[in-house]
Design a protein around this motif. Structure first.
Motif, PDB file in Angstrom:
ATOM      1  N   VAL A  93       0.839  -1.204   0.000  1.00 23.50           N
ATOM      2  CA  VAL A  93       0.000   0.000   0.000  1.00 23.50           C
ATOM      3  C   VAL A  93       0.872   1.251   0.000  1.00 23.50           C
ATOM      4  N   GLU A  94       1.905   1.266   0.825  1.00 22.14           N
ATOM      5  CA  GLU A  94       2.779   2.440   0.906  1.00 22.14           C
ATOM      6  C   GLU A  94       3.505   2.672  -0.411  1.00 22.14           C
ATOM      7  N   ARG A  95       3.968   1.605  -1.048  1.00 26.03           N
ATOM      8  CA  ARG A  95       4.629   1.742  -2.347  1.00 26.03           C
ATOM      9  C   ARG A  95       3.656   2.296  -3.385  1.00 26.03           C
ATOM     10  N   ALA A  96       2.403   1.847  -3.349  1.00 29.54           N
ATOM     11  CA  ALA A  96       1.391   2.348  -4.280  1.00 29.54           C
ATOM     12  C   ALA A  96       1.128   3.831  -4.033  1.00 29.54           C
ATOM     13  N   ARG A  97       1.072   4.237  -2.764  1.00 32.59           N
ATOM     14  CA  ARG A  97       0.875   5.657  -2.442  1.00 32.59           C
ATOM     15  C   ARG A  97       2.009   6.508  -3.001  1.00 32.59           C
ATOM     16  N   ILE A  98       3.226   6.012  -2.877  1.00 34.63           N
ATOM     17  CA  ILE A  98       4.394   6.740  -3.382  1.00 34.63           C
ATOM     18  C   ILE A  98       4.297   6.897  -4.901  1.00 34.63           C
ATOM     19  N   LYS A  99       3.893   5.828  -5.603  1.00 34.66           N
ATOM     20  CA  LYS A  99       3.751   5.887  -7.055  1.00 34.66           C
ATOM     21  C   LYS A  99       2.704   6.918  -7.470  1.00 34.66           C
ATOM     22  N   VAL A 100       1.566   6.916  -6.784  1.00 35.60           N
ATOM     23  CA  VAL A 100       0.492   7.855  -7.111  1.00 35.60           C
ATOM     24  C   VAL A 100       0.961   9.287  -6.862  1.00 35.60           C
ATOM     25  N   ALA A 101       1.636   9.512  -5.754  1.00 37.54           N
ATOM     26  CA  ALA A 101       2.132  10.847  -5.433  1.00 37.54           C
ATOM     27  C   ALA A 101       3.160  11.312  -6.477  1.00 37.54           C
TER      28      ALA A 101
END
Length: 69
Positions: A55-63
């Motif tokens: 989830v955290e990696r996905a958040r970083i990608k979206v940001a």
């Protein structure tokens, strides 16, 4: 040891005799290493369960995508 996000404690899982509970958690770099050369301290890491890590990696990608726009 537990997940810094969801508090999952792998030592509470039954049937994992012979498995180090720590091996069921991931070390997450709070600031991705590809941001350049730097000195890393313990404050730069979070201990996450595999789900929270994804989830955290996905958040970083979206940001990153939002910042690139």
């Amino acid at each position: 040891m537990h997940c810094d996000d969801c508090e999952f404690d792998p030592s509470m899982v039954s049937g994992i005799e012979g498995i180090n509970p720590r091996s069921l958690l991931d070390v997450h770099h709070m600031h991705p290493l590809d941001e350049g050369v730097r000195y890393t301290t313990i404050k730069d890491f979070a201990l996450l369960c595999p789900t929270c890590h994804r989830v955290e990696r996905a958040r970083i990608k979206v940001a990153a995508k939002k910042n690139a726009s």
